[in-house]
Design an enzyme around this catalytic site. Structure first.
Site, PDB file in Angstrom:
ATOM      1  N   SER A 118      -1.566  -0.814   8.916  1.00 59.13           N
ATOM      2  CA  SER A 118      -2.561  -0.106   9.740  1.00 59.13           C
ATOM      3  C   SER A 118      -3.863   0.229   9.034  1.00 59.13           C
ATOM      4  O   SER A 118      -4.808   0.672   9.679  1.00 59.13           O
ATOM      5  CB  SER A 118      -1.945   1.160  10.324  1.00 59.13           C
ATOM      6  OG  SER A 118      -1.917   2.202   9.355  1.00 59.13           O
ATOM      7  N   TYR A 173       5.899  -2.077  -1.176  1.00 55.46           N
ATOM      8  CA  TYR A 173       6.642  -2.987  -0.295  1.00 55.46           C
ATOM      9  C   TYR A 173       5.616  -3.703   0.585  1.00 55.46           C
ATOM     10  O   TYR A 173       4.408  -3.453   0.491  1.00 55.46           O
ATOM     11  CB  TYR A 173       7.620  -2.186   0.586  1.00 55.46           C
ATOM     12  CG  TYR A 173       6.935  -1.032   1.261  1.00 55.46           C
ATOM     13  CD1 TYR A 173       6.964   0.245   0.705  1.00 55.46           C
ATOM     14  CD2 TYR A 173       6.191  -1.213   2.424  1.00 55.46           C
ATOM     15  CE1 TYR A 173       6.274   1.303   1.303  1.00 55.46           C
ATOM     16  CE2 TYR A 173       5.499  -0.170   3.014  1.00 55.46           C
ATOM     17  CZ  TYR A 173       5.553   1.086   2.445  1.00 55.46           C
ATOM     18  OH  TYR A 173       4.865   2.115   3.016  1.00 55.46           O
ATOM     19  N   THR A 217       1.421   4.232   9.122  1.00 58.15           N
ATOM     20  CA  THR A 217       1.070   5.666   9.082  1.00 58.15           C
ATOM     21  C   THR A 217      -0.348   5.911   8.595  1.00 58.15           C
ATOM     22  O   THR A 217      -0.908   6.974   8.846  1.00 58.15           O
ATOM     23  CB  THR A 217       2.030   6.423   8.163  1.00 58.15           C
ATOM     24  OG1 THR A 217       1.940   5.851   6.843  1.00 58.15           O
ATOM     25  CG2 THR A 217       3.453   6.365   8.671  1.00 58.15           C
ATOM     26  N   ASP A 218      -0.949   4.936   7.921  1.00 56.35           N
ATOM     27  CA  ASP A 218      -2.291   5.182   7.357  1.00 56.35           C
ATOM     28  C   ASP A 218      -3.310   5.577   8.409  1.00 56.35           C
ATOM     29  O   ASP A 218      -4.153   6.440   8.155  1.00 56.35           O
ATOM     30  CB  ASP A 218      -2.812   3.938   6.613  1.00 56.35           C
ATOM     31  CG  ASP A 218      -2.102   3.727   5.296  1.00 56.35           C
ATOM     32  OD1 ASP A 218      -2.488   2.811   4.560  1.00 56.35           O
ATOM     33  OD2 ASP A 218      -1.150   4.484   5.011  1.00 56.35           O
ATOM     34  N   LYS A 273      -2.427  12.773   8.239  1.00 58.45           N
ATOM     35  CA  LYS A 273      -1.508  12.391   7.162  1.00 58.45           C
ATOM     36  C   LYS A 273      -1.908  13.194   5.928  1.00 58.45           C
ATOM     37  O   LYS A 273      -3.049  13.110   5.467  1.00 58.45           O
ATOM     38  CB  LYS A 273      -1.589  10.889   6.906  1.00 58.45           C
ATOM     39  CG  LYS A 273      -0.559  10.358   5.903  1.00 58.45           C
ATOM     40  CD  LYS A 273      -0.580   8.831   5.824  1.00 58.45           C
ATOM     41  CE  LYS A 273       0.472   8.303   4.845  1.00 58.45           C
ATOM     42  NZ  LYS A 273       0.489   6.819   4.755  1.00 58.45           N
ATOM     43  N   THR A 318       4.782   0.314   8.050  1.00 56.81           N
ATOM     44  CA  THR A 318       5.945   0.440   7.169  1.00 56.81           C
ATOM     45  C   THR A 318       7.241   0.460   7.934  1.00 56.81           C
ATOM     46  O   THR A 318       8.267  -0.028   7.471  1.00 56.81           O
ATOM     47  CB  THR A 318       5.818   1.728   6.332  1.00 56.81           C
ATOM     48  OG1 THR A 318       4.716   1.578   5.453  1.00 56.81           O
ATOM     49  CG2 THR A 318       7.071   2.007   5.515  1.00 56.81           C
ATOM     50  N   GLU A 351     -24.826  25.540   8.376  1.00 60.30           N
ATOM     51  CA  GLU A 351     -25.413  24.981   7.140  1.00 60.30           C
ATOM     52  C   GLU A 351     -26.632  24.111   7.400  1.00 60.30           C
ATOM     53  O   GLU A 351     -27.169  23.486   6.495  1.00 60.30           O
ATOM     54  CB  GLU A 351     -24.343  24.162   6.406  1.00 60.30           C
ATOM     55  CG  GLU A 351     -23.275  25.002   5.747  1.00 60.30           C
ATOM     56  CD  GLU A 351     -23.847  25.885   4.650  1.00 60.30           C
ATOM     57  OE1 GLU A 351     -23.292  26.985   4.434  1.00 60.30           O
ATOM     58  OE2 GLU A 351     -24.868  25.499   4.023  1.00 60.30           O
TER      59      GLU A 351
END
Ligand code: DGL
Length: 355
Positions: A85, A52, A118-119, A191, A38, A312
């Site tokens: 990304s 965008y 940023t992903d 993120k 971006t 667990e």
């Protein structure tokens, strides 16, 4: 008169040139490696902040849009690739890591900035945190608004990232992620919001510091080994072991797991519920796959807290590895790299407690 004028112009140009050279001589040398995202995105209008197109603007234009960069570093730009990304993959990572290590081995490179979508910033940051063989700063930066938007955050984020990458205070801190005036460590950053500028957090374990008027100020440091102190080396690797992530939820089943096995995976990270819990359907299947030689990491879909060994699941009995506080997406990265070094699950577990 004319001679005087030319003489004055000549003098000014020479003085300017000297000043620039002098200034350049005193500044750190920072290389910007652009990969897309971006921060290089464009939208139809100045108010388009969603919907965008990412990865449109080249590195030279990104640099030209922030002339202030010249005040904090001697900047060079390289377009390593140009992608949104969500399309990041192991091949891109190997290409990027090799270029970063080549540059950082050069005496005339003091730090590196990587512009990135940023992903998957958090994954690229963690991968590089494990394979960069230098203590010099590597700062990954992105933006949540495209370059064409009102109050685009890319330019100030890029300025802050370059200032940080050129700062001696950032040396030896591992790979950093810098957006929104904050500095996050590669191991714990994630993120946390699909849209807002403050999306990058290191929830509970905390950010490392702030960038104040272009100066990084650190308040914490990671306790985990990184960069030059790791045992991983990708310089001679052309591919990484096939490892995928299965996601745990109600109505859990083995469809995704079996598809990964059929595709030839050598490892599976299972993002279990709670403390890495496995349903009564999934547990026997993973146990059987481990016996067949597949490597299993028990992780969690929960953002915070450790997945505890033998909590667990009887991990000693099933010979599973637990991810500690690493997210499933980062556990995948560490398992891939661990499998380039060892096939011993005790050694792999040590790595998960070390990095
Ligand atoms: N397509 C997303 C990416 O490249 C946009 C998100 C961003 O870069 O902020 O990661």
């Amino acid at each position: 008169m004319l001679v005087t004028k030319f003489a004055r112009v000549g003098f000014t140009a020479a003085a300017l040139c000297t000043a620039v050279l002098a200034q350049a001589a005193g500044l750190p040398n920072v290389t910007i490696l652009a990969t897309g995202g971006t921060i290089a995105g464009t939208g139809a209008t100045s108010t388009t902040t969603v919907g965008y197109t990412a990865a449109k603007i080249g590195v030279e234009k990104l640099i030209a849009a922030v002339p202030e960069l010249q005040k904090v570093a001697n900047v060079k730009g390289e377009q390593v690739f140009q992608i949104a990304s969500e399309n990041m993959n192991n091949d891109y990572w190997l290409k990027l890591a090799k270029r970063v290590n080549e540059l950082l081995a050069q005496k005339d490179v003091d730090g590196i900035v990587i512009t990135h979508g940023t992903d998957t910033i958090e994954e690229t940051a963690y991968f590089l945190n494990l394979v960069v063989k230098s203590k010099k700063p590597v700062v990954i930066v992105g933006a949540m608004r495209p370059a064409t938007a009102l109050s685009a955050d890319g330019p100030i984020n890029l300025y802050n990232a370059v200032a940080t990458a050129g700062s001696p205070d950032a040396v030896g801190r591992g790979v950093l992620v810098a957006l929104n005036d904050e500095i996050q460590g590669a191991r714990d950053v994630t993120k946390t919001n699909t849209m807002t500028a403050n999306t990058f957090r290191s929830p509970e374990l905390g950010s490392l510091g702030y960038i104040v008027s272009g100066k990084p100020v650190f308040y914490r440091a990671s306790t985990k080994k990184n960069t030059a102190d790791t045992e991983f080396d990708v310089s001679k690797l052309d591919k990484l072991p096939a490892v995928d992530i299965a996601f745990g939820a109600a109505n859990a089943n083995n469809i995704a797991i079996d598809a990964f096995v059929a595709a030839g995976d050598v490892g599976i990270v299972y993002a279990g519920t709670g403390d890495g819990s496995l349903s009564s359907v999934v547990r026997p299947r993973l146990t059987e796959l481990r016996k067949q030689g597949l490597y299993i990491v028990r992780s969690s879909r929960i953002s915070n807290g450790p997945v505890v060994r033998n909590g667990e699941n009887d991990d000693d009995a099933t010979d599973f590895v637990v991810s500690d506080t690493l997210s499933p997406q980062k556990a995948r990265i560490l398992l891939m790299l661990a499998l380039t070094k060892t096939k011993d699950t005790k050694e792999i577990q040590r790595m998960f407690y070390t990095y």
